[in-house]
Motif scaffolding. Structure first.
Motif, PDB file in Angstrom:
ATOM      1  N   ALA A 186       0.827  -1.211   0.000  1.00 18.49           N
ATOM      2  CA  ALA A 186       0.000   0.000   0.000  1.00 18.49           C
ATOM      3  C   ALA A 186       0.863   1.263   0.000  1.00 18.49           C
ATOM      4  O   ALA A 186       0.562   2.245  -0.691  1.00 18.49           O
ATOM      5  N   GLN A 187       1.965   1.264   0.766  1.00 12.12           N
ATOM      6  CA  GLN A 187       2.840   2.431   0.814  1.00 12.12           C
ATOM      7  C   GLN A 187       3.533   2.687  -0.520  1.00 12.12           C
ATOM      8  O   GLN A 187       3.765   3.834  -0.901  1.00 12.12           O
ATOM      9  N   ARG A 188       3.877   1.626  -1.219  1.00 16.74           N
ATOM     10  CA  ARG A 188       4.591   1.761  -2.489  1.00 16.74           C
ATOM     11  C   ARG A 188       3.661   2.161  -3.638  1.00 16.74           C
ATOM     12  O   ARG A 188       4.035   2.974  -4.493  1.00 16.74           O
ATOM     13  N   PHE A 189       2.479   1.573  -3.673  1.00 18.27           N
ATOM     14  CA  PHE A 189       1.636   1.736  -4.864  1.00 18.27           C
ATOM     15  C   PHE A 189       0.280   2.374  -4.584  1.00 18.27           C
ATOM     16  O   PHE A 189      -0.480   2.633  -5.523  1.00 18.27           O
ATOM     17  N   GLY A 190      -0.010   2.624  -3.301  1.00 15.42           N
ATOM     18  CA  GLY A 190      -1.305   3.191  -2.959  1.00 15.42           C
ATOM     19  C   GLY A 190      -1.292   4.707  -2.915  1.00 15.42           C
ATOM     20  O   GLY A 190      -0.352   5.375  -3.369  1.00 15.42           O
ATOM     21  N   GLN A 191      -2.337   5.263  -2.326  1.00 14.41           N
ATOM     22  CA  GLN A 191      -2.498   6.706  -2.207  1.00 14.41           C
ATOM     23  C   GLN A 191      -2.664   7.065  -0.732  1.00 14.41           C
ATOM     24  O   GLN A 191      -3.386   6.386   0.003  1.00 14.41           O
ATOM     25  N   GLU A 192      -1.995   8.136  -0.319  1.00 13.35           N
ATOM     26  CA  GLU A 192      -2.083   8.565   1.073  1.00 13.35           C
ATOM     27  C   GLU A 192      -3.409   9.284   1.308  1.00 13.35           C
ATOM     28  O   GLU A 192      -3.807  10.160   0.532  1.00 13.35           O
ATOM     29  N   THR A 193      -4.087   8.884   2.362  1.00 15.46           N
ATOM     30  CA  THR A 193      -5.378   9.485   2.695  1.00 15.46           C
ATOM     31  C   THR A 193      -5.176  10.656   3.655  1.00 15.46           C
ATOM     32  O   THR A 193      -4.065  10.927   4.131  1.00 15.46           O
ATOM     33  N   GLU A 213      -2.913   7.361   6.378  1.00 15.33           N
ATOM     34  CA  GLU A 213      -2.795   5.958   5.987  1.00 15.33           C
ATOM     35  C   GLU A 213      -2.780   5.840   4.461  1.00 15.33           C
ATOM     36  O   GLU A 213      -3.106   6.787   3.752  1.00 15.33           O
ATOM     37  N   TYR A 214      -2.379   4.652   4.003  1.00 19.68           N
ATOM     38  CA  TYR A 214      -2.310   4.406   2.562  1.00 19.68           C
ATOM     39  C   TYR A 214      -3.397   3.410   2.149  1.00 19.68           C
ATOM     40  O   TYR A 214      -3.667   2.434   2.859  1.00 19.68           O
ATOM     41  N   GLY A 215      -3.990   3.694   1.020  1.00 19.86           N
ATOM     42  CA  GLY A 215      -5.032   2.816   0.505  1.00 19.86           C
ATOM     43  C   GLY A 215      -5.146   2.953  -1.004  1.00 19.86           C
ATOM     44  O   GLY A 215      -4.344   3.644  -1.642  1.00 19.86           O
ATOM     45  N   PHE A 216      -6.138   2.292  -1.554  1.00 25.36           N
ATOM     46  CA  PHE A 216      -6.316   2.284  -3.003  1.00 25.36           C
ATOM     47  C   PHE A 216      -7.708   2.788  -3.357  1.00 25.36           C
ATOM     48  O   PHE A 216      -8.713   2.317  -2.806  1.00 25.36           O
ATOM     49  N   GLY A 217      -7.760   3.748  -4.281  1.00 19.04           N
ATOM     50  CA  GLY A 217      -9.028   4.198  -4.794  1.00 19.04           C
ATOM     51  C   GLY A 217      -9.619   3.168  -5.742  1.00 19.04           C
ATOM     52  O   GLY A 217      -8.932   2.228  -6.179  1.00 19.04           O
ATOM     53  N   ALA A 218     -10.873   3.360  -6.076  1.00 21.84           N
ATOM     54  CA  ALA A 218     -11.560   2.380  -6.922  1.00 21.84           C
ATOM     55  C   ALA A 218     -10.881   2.244  -8.283  1.00 21.84           C
ATOM     56  O   ALA A 218     -10.712   1.144  -8.803  1.00 21.84           O
ATOM     57  N   ALA A 219     -10.466   3.384  -8.874  1.00 25.79           N
ATOM     58  CA  ALA A 219      -9.875   3.339 -10.206  1.00 25.79           C
ATOM     59  C   ALA A 219      -8.528   2.632 -10.203  1.00 25.79           C
ATOM     60  O   ALA A 219      -8.239   1.790 -11.066  1.00 25.79           O
ATOM     61  N   ARG A 220      -7.676   2.950  -9.226  1.00 24.68           N
ATOM     62  CA  ARG A 220      -6.345   2.338  -9.194  1.00 24.68           C
ATOM     63  C   ARG A 220      -6.437   0.853  -8.863  1.00 24.68           C
ATOM     64  O   ARG A 220      -5.765   0.025  -9.483  1.00 24.68           O
TER      65      ARG A 220
END
Length: 586
Positions: free
Chosen positions: A117-124, A128-135
């Motif tokens: 999540a830290q490498r490829f996700g998005q910071e909220t 924290e790091y997570g993934f949006g629906a599109a990604r």
């Protein structure tokens, strides 16, 4: 008996194949070939009392039960054995399914790993790091996009270099995609492209493996061997869950790179293992290697090369190949315009799409996300539970394939899943407290139970059976392109579900289950009205059934020794003059 066909141009226009006379021509051809097959090929005589034996004057007559003085001989097919080579062929080739399941299943766990999540996700906003629906949808969805294109090219590749070598090359190609994924550092697009490249391999194997298995397996175990492909898909999914669970607590990139790296092992085992197996006997025969085809059939069935069952299959190959030669070189559009091919091509596309629209992959792609909403502290454990149910019930599904008709199993499985998704949707929307799931523990438990029941229904019916049914649909002349197109439809809907599920669930939450329930209801009707019962029949006999327009509802009782009246229409002088004259010369 020789067959000569004299065709003339229709008076209705320059394109006779689009006029009604074209179909009359095919009726004549089917009749002639049917009588030729029935007269010379006992695989269409389903009862021993219908096998013709010569009289003293050299003619043939049917021996009735009353005239028999000795017990009827054992069917040549029943004399075939379940050999180690046949089982080994099914197992090794099915590693392609294992790769499919492993790659599909592992990604669900990656999204719950902190390093990934830290490498490829998005910071909220909370840090924290997570993934949006599109990604998230893109990372998941590019695998089936690659699979779609891999499936489309697989048929042509198989016809050019052979089934066995095509499987080996496709398995090795997966290593390229794995390298791209593992070498990704912080650019999520690179990881997604790696899955796209891997998808070319997995998609090609999803066509090549069932094709190779169906063309090589003895008839007595063809269904169960082709369905082994689905069993290995479930084993791959389960293995990926276990590996993800074992590495999830690692704080470094090893948590997701180790599961990815194991993909090299599966690729190499398949690429090398398939090379020690024989080529498909049907493909070998079509390439002029009759002795090789005969030896392969005998080895796989555990009989002598001169055994009657081997002669029968070689004769089937010869008749069908002669039929194809009389029709000239096949063009790609003939999968729609050939005799009874539009029906079969569309049916294969719908059935493969239906396998995805039953909704099973919804749980496998988004299982950890879905079950977090039920209040479970460790969603990895839930995934392992679902994976275990999937494997165990797929094993039971192999018994269903071998002992229950295709039609009954598919209709029962679709009805079972329909009920599960109705309950899933109602409970999730009306009974579950999505804000605080701990307030509704019974609702959360019900969701897990009916998710497991839906997976069990899929794993015993639509999971393994569709690969067998679609592999049996087509004649050799069109099998490769038709299977490629049908499997591509499977991957297309795989992508649609994987990419758009987050958007849909964000909008209508658990009502998404109604979509899958409606699809299951439609599939019951499609199977009932359009799918022919193919259990325990040779591929050539199945082709004859479709050519003769056998009624799917009554197809399980079809007797191959009798020509249906609908196919034996009368000839009028006008149609004979306009379209064709079929002469049977002794």
């Amino acid at each position: 008996m020789s067959l000569s066909i004299k065709s003339t141009r229709s008076k209705k226009g320059p394109w006779p194949w689009f006029s009604g006379g074209f179909w009359n021509l095919h009726i004549y051809m089917i009749q002639a070939y049917y009588h030729r097959i029935v007269g010379n090929m006992p695989f269409l005589k389903r009862h021993t009392d219908q096998v013709e034996t010569p009289n003293n004057n050299g003619s043939s007559s049917a021996v009735t039960k009353e005239e028999q003085t000795t017990p009827p001989p054992v069917s040549p097919v029943r004399q075939q054995k379940i050999t180690f080579l046949a089982v080994f062929l099914g197992v090794v080739a099915s590693i392609g399914g294992f790769m499919f399941g492993y790659v599909s299943g592992q990604i669900s766990g990656f999204f719950s790993m902190p390093d990934f999540a830290q490498r490829f996700g998005q910071e909220t906003s909370s840090g924290e790091y997570g993934f949006g629906a599109a990604r998230q949808g893109t990372i998941i969805g590019l695998l089936p996009v690659g699979c779609l294109f891999g499936a489309l090219i697989a048929g042509q590749l198989a016809d050019i270099i052979g089934r066995r070598l095509a499987i080996s090359v496709s398995a090795l190609w997966a290593c390229v995609g794995i390298v791209i994924e593992i070498s990704s550092e912080h650019v999520w697009v690179q990881f997604a492209i790696g899955r796209l490249v891997t998808g070319f391999s997995v998609g090609a194997l999803s066509v090549l493996v069932p094709m190779y298995q169906s063309e090589s397996s003895p008839a007595i175990i063809r269904g169960i061997l082709v369905s082994t492909y689905q069993l290995f898909i479930t084993l791959g999914i389960w293995t990926s869950y276990m590996v993800d669970w074992g590495t999830a607590d690692m704080g470094s990139s090893a948590s997701w790179r180790i599961p990815n790296g194991l993909g090299f092992l599966w690729s190499l085992v398949l690429a090398l293992g398939i090379l020690v197996l024989p080529e498909s006997p049907r493909h070998a025969y079509r390439k002029g290697k009759e002795d090789e085809a005969r030896q392969t059939i005998a080895r796989l069935a555990g009989v002598d090369p001169q055994h009657r069952s081997v002669h029968d299959q070689i004769t089937e190959f010869r008749v069908k190949l002669d039929e194809e030669k009389n029709s000239g070189k096949a063009s790609w559009f003939e999968i729609f315009t050939g005799p009874r091919m539009l029906y079969r091509t569309l049916l294969g596309i719908v059935l493969q799409a239906g396998q995805q629209l039953t909704g099973a992959n919804f749980f496998f792609y988004y299982g950890t996300t879905v079950f977090k909403s039920t209040g479970l502290s460790d969603s990895f454990v839930t995934q392992i539970i679902l994976g275990t149910v999937n494997v165990a019930t797929t094993i039971a599904g192999l018994w269903v394939v071998q002992n229950v008709g295709r039609r009954k199993a598919l209709m029962a499985g679709a009805a079972w899943m329909m009920v599960c998704f109705f309950i899933y949707a109602f409970v999730g929307h009306f009974a579950l407290d999505t804000e605080n799931p701990m307030n509704t523990p019974r609702a959360g438990s019900a969701l897990i139970v009916f998710s497991c029941l839906a997976i069990a229904a899929f794993a015993t019916t639509w999971g393994p059976l569709i690969w067998a049914v679609v592999a049996e649909l087509y004649p050799s002349r069109y099998r490769a392109p038709c299977m490629a197109l049908a499997t591509a439809s499977n991957w297309f809907w795989n992508f649609m579900i994987s990419f758009f599920t987050r958007f849909i669930t964000d909008a209508i939450d658990y009502f998404y289950g109604f979509v899958f329930a409606g699809c299951c209801a439609a599939l019951i009707l499609i199977v009932f009205f359009f799918v022919i019962e193919t259990k325990d029949r040779s591929l050539e006999e199945i082709d004859t059934m479709y050519l003769l327009h056998v009624n799917p509802i009554k197809s399980s009782h079809w007797d191959g020794s009798k020509l249906p009246e609908s196919a034996a229409g009368t000839d009028t002088p006008q149609t004979q003059e306009e379209h064709a004259e079929v002469h049977a010369e002794a």
